[in-house]
Design a protein around this motif. Structure first.
Motif, PDB file in Angstrom:
ATOM      1  N   PRO A  75       0.819  -1.272  -0.161  1.00 19.63           N
ATOM      2  CA  PRO A  75       0.095  -0.095   0.028  1.00 19.63           C
ATOM      3  C   PRO A  75       0.809   1.308  -0.045  1.00 19.63           C
ATOM      4  N   LYS A  76       0.356   2.289  -0.490  1.00 22.38           N
ATOM      5  CA  LYS A  76       1.081   3.766  -0.483  1.00 22.38           C
ATOM      6  C   LYS A  76       0.507   4.769   0.221  1.00 22.38           C
ATOM      7  N   ALA A  77       1.469   5.349   0.963  1.00 18.26           N
ATOM      8  CA  ALA A  77       1.105   6.439   2.021  1.00 18.26           C
ATOM      9  C   ALA A  77       2.002   7.680   1.329  1.00 18.26           C
ATOM     10  N   LEU A  78       1.083   9.097   1.463  1.00 13.57           N
ATOM     11  CA  LEU A  78       1.845  10.165   1.201  1.00 13.57           C
ATOM     12  C   LEU A  78       1.717  11.053   2.519  1.00 13.57           C
ATOM     13  N   CYS A  79       2.872  11.359   3.093  1.00  9.74           N
ATOM     14  CA  CYS A  79       2.910  12.115   4.324  1.00  9.74           C
ATOM     15  C   CYS A  79       3.308  13.445   4.006  1.00  9.74           C
ATOM     16  N   GLU A  85      -1.403   6.458  -7.346  1.00  5.71           N
ATOM     17  CA  GLU A  85      -2.559   6.939  -6.546  1.00  5.71           C
ATOM     18  C   GLU A  85      -1.901   6.508  -5.080  1.00  5.71           C
ATOM     19  N   TYR A  86      -2.317   7.028  -4.109  1.00  3.50           N
ATOM     20  CA  TYR A  86      -2.175   6.960  -2.585  1.00  3.50           C
ATOM     21  C   TYR A  86      -3.094   6.192  -1.772  1.00  3.50           C
ATOM     22  N   ASP A  87      -3.157   5.242  -1.261  1.00  5.35           N
ATOM     23  CA  ASP A  87      -4.035   4.785  -0.380  1.00  5.35           C
ATOM     24  C   ASP A  87      -4.384   5.626   0.761  1.00  5.35           C
ATOM     25  N   VAL A  88      -3.475   6.341   1.245  1.00  2.00           N
ATOM     26  CA  VAL A  88      -3.524   7.380   2.597  1.00  2.00           C
ATOM     27  C   VAL A  88      -2.681   8.518   2.356  1.00  2.00           C
ATOM     28  N   ILE A  89      -3.309   9.563   2.306  1.00  6.12           N
ATOM     29  CA  ILE A  89      -2.527  10.936   2.562  1.00  6.12           C
ATOM     30  C   ILE A  89      -2.441  11.323   4.097  1.00  6.12           C
ATOM     31  N   MET A  90      -1.490  11.477   4.958  1.00  3.90           N
ATOM     32  CA  MET A  90      -1.486  11.903   6.201  1.00  3.90           C
ATOM     33  C   MET A  90      -0.965  13.262   6.300  1.00  3.90           C
ATOM     34  N   VAL A  91      -1.653  14.108   6.695  1.00  4.40           N
ATOM     35  CA  VAL A  91      -1.231  15.471   7.052  1.00  4.40           C
ATOM     36  C   VAL A  91      -0.834  15.927   8.435  1.00  4.40           C
ATOM     37  N   GLU A 136      -9.307   4.646  -5.110  1.00  6.03           N
ATOM     38  CA  GLU A 136     -10.521   4.395  -5.035  1.00  6.03           C
ATOM     39  C   GLU A 136     -11.167   4.332  -3.481  1.00  6.03           C
ATOM     40  N   HIS A 137     -10.496   3.658  -2.788  1.00  5.80           N
ATOM     41  CA  HIS A 137     -10.940   3.630  -1.448  1.00  5.80           C
ATOM     42  C   HIS A 137     -10.033   4.214  -0.417  1.00  5.80           C
ATOM     43  N   GLY A 138      -9.129   5.300  -0.816  1.00  5.46           N
ATOM     44  CA  GLY A 138      -8.396   6.003  -0.191  1.00  5.46           C
ATOM     45  C   GLY A 138      -8.793   6.865   0.875  1.00  5.46           C
ATOM     46  N   ILE A 139      -8.212   7.488   1.820  1.00  8.01           N
ATOM     47  CA  ILE A 139      -8.353   8.211   2.887  1.00  8.01           C
ATOM     48  C   ILE A 139      -7.550   9.415   2.997  1.00  8.01           C
ATOM     49  N   LEU A 140      -7.961  10.531   3.738  1.00  5.07           N
ATOM     50  CA  LEU A 140      -7.027  11.701   3.769  1.00  5.07           C
ATOM     51  C   LEU A 140      -7.246  11.704   5.656  1.00  5.07           C
ATOM     52  N   VAL A 141      -5.762  11.997   6.215  1.00  8.42           N
ATOM     53  CA  VAL A 141      -6.035  11.820   7.482  1.00  8.42           C
ATOM     54  C   VAL A 141      -5.235  12.919   7.964  1.00  8.42           C
TER      55      VAL A 141
END
Length: 456
Positions: free
Chosen positions: A252-256, A334-340, A373-378
């Motif tokens: 899975p891929k994450a953008l921090c 595409e990322y599964d999650v972007i964590m801000v 498609e099922h990603g989240i922004l945190v």
């Protein structure tokens, strides 16, 4: 600045004045007196309080800067004027100010309280004397640090002055000692930007060893910063999607967005098997993260230097071009999650997170466009006020399909989660799913974080 005997007779919102005053208990010694008036006008009679700087922390930004003084005042919102008293900052030699020990420096201010009464009363607004001579409340500064040693002070092009320090903190059990490594910024003196657990390198009898004489190794298995475990726990909302990727041999891929010391990035890449991209504005902060906090770039952890909003905008444009590429081939990243984890600070208004510009609809649309498609922004959220939080929620609701939050329960942070698609049910680990991603999260984090996720 020349002091006039009448200048303190009335409150002057946001006025900050510091001056030297002879120490009545030590000849040839001076005290530093700092006076700050609250930016908020009192509704009734103004309240005034004094605070003594813990010996050994005179140069700490919490006590030596105007912004630090503001944060002390915000911790006591009922106070209209705060008077800070400490030893005059000495002229120090090389590294002579780097070590603090609460026990060694626990000299008492009790003798000074009586001796300084005339000064305190002279610093009271005139209106406080309507019903006689007022009492002078003495506030105490309380934190969990037993001792500390500064490892490095540096200046970043974006964040300004910052430091890295090792600290020993109080814990309930007296059998062992607990140590942390911290990253702090001068512009937010009361904020710990990054904190990780550190363990003594050797099995030593630590009873008589001072912190500056201990060699440490990093422990990245545990997220000790209060809001990071809830941010990681948010991944349980998309656990089934992550499981599907893992089963097909994909990470899975994450953008921090916001790296700091890199504790969250290292945790995601090392312990949850994510491919992680981090965006950091300041090269000097990145250097500190790599040198002191164990952040290592490799095939599964990449760092991009630059502005977070520009990164999202460019990634969004690139994705749109790739999606519209020749022969209809889908090549987007595409990322599964972007964590801000970004914050901003105004000494007069306090700290907020994320910065206001990150809440704009265009930025949120860019974030949405690079999520799967099922990603989240945190988001780590520290609201300035109720309106800030409501505005954030309204903007997120206009862009995303489902919203959730986790109360960090520290009186300050919330974790807000925005989902690309509606989430019908929350994950519940069963016996048949003990090897699932959700079960791994529960082993690494407290299950209470996942159980406390609530729909907004």
């Amino acid at each position: 600045m020349a002091l006039d005997q009448h200048m303190f007779e009335a409150l002057n919102p946001s006025r900050f004045i510091s001056f030297s005053f002879p120490n009545p208990c030590k000849s040839h010694s001076s005290l530093r007196i700092a006076v700050l008036d609250s930016p908020i006008e009192p509704t009734g009679s103004p309240s005034v309080a004094a605070m003594f700087v813990p010996p050994g922390l005179e140069t700490d930004w919490i006590f030596s800067t105007e912004s630090g003084h503001y944060h002390l005042l915000f911790d006591s919102p009922e106070i209209s004027r705060l008077i800070l008293v400490g030893d005059q900052e000495p002229v120090t030699g090389h590294d002579s100010f780097l070590v603090y020990n609460r026990q060694d420096s626990a000299s008492t201010w009790s003798r000074l309280v009586v001796s300084l009464q005339p000064l305190f009363l002279a610093l009271f607004p005139k209106s406080c004397f309507q019903h006689g001579i007022p009492e002078v409340p003495i506030l105490s500064f309380v934190d969990n640090v037993i001792c500390s040693v500064v490892l490095e002070r540096s200046i970043g092009s974006s964040v300004g002055e910052f430091l890295v320090e090792n600290v020993e903190i109080e814990r309930e059990s007296l059998e062992t000692r607990e140590f942390r490594r911290r990253l702090r910024f001068k512009r937010m003196p009361n904020l710990i930007q990054t904190e990780i657990r550190i363990i003594p390198e050797a099995n030593l009898n630590l009873d008589a060893i001072e912190i500056q004489n201990i060699e440490f190794k990093l422990d990245t298995r545990v997220l000790v910063h209060p809001y990071l475990p809830p941010m990681a726990a948010s991944l349980s909302l998309i656990a089934s999607s992550i499981d599907e990727q893992i089963q097909t041999g994909h990470r899975p891929k994450a953008l921090c967005v916001g790296v700091g010391g890199g504790a969250l990035l290292s945790f995601l890449a090392t312990h949850l098997d994510f491919e992680v991209v981090g965006v950091e504005m300041d090269m000097e902060v990145l250097r500190a993260a790599q040198h002191y906090f164990g952040l290592v770039e490799n095939n599964f952890l990449h760092i991009s230097i630059g502005d977070a909003i520009e990164f999202l905008e460019n990634a969004s444009k690139s994705n749109k071009k790739q999606k519209c590429g020749s022969f209809g081939v889908h090549m987007s990243s595409e990322y599964d999650v972007i964590m801000v984890d970004l914050d901003s600070s105004d000494a007069r208004n306090g700290m907020s997170s994320p910065p206001l510009e990150f809440v704009g609809r265009d930025v949120l649309l860019s974030a949405r466009s690079v999520l799967s498609e099922h990603g989240i922004l945190v988001m780590n959220v520290i609201p300035l006020d109720k309106l800030f939080f409501e505005t954030l929620v309204d903007e997120l609701r206009s862009v995303f399909d489902d919203l959730f939050q986790i109360n960090v329960d520290n009186g300050e942070n919330f974790v807000v989660i925005a989902s690309m698609c509606p989430i019908k049910s929350f994950p519940n680990v069963t016996k048949n799913e003990m090897n699932s991603f959700s079960s791994r999260l529960r082993l690494l984090l407290s299950g209470a974080y996942m159980d406390s996720i609530k729909r907004i």
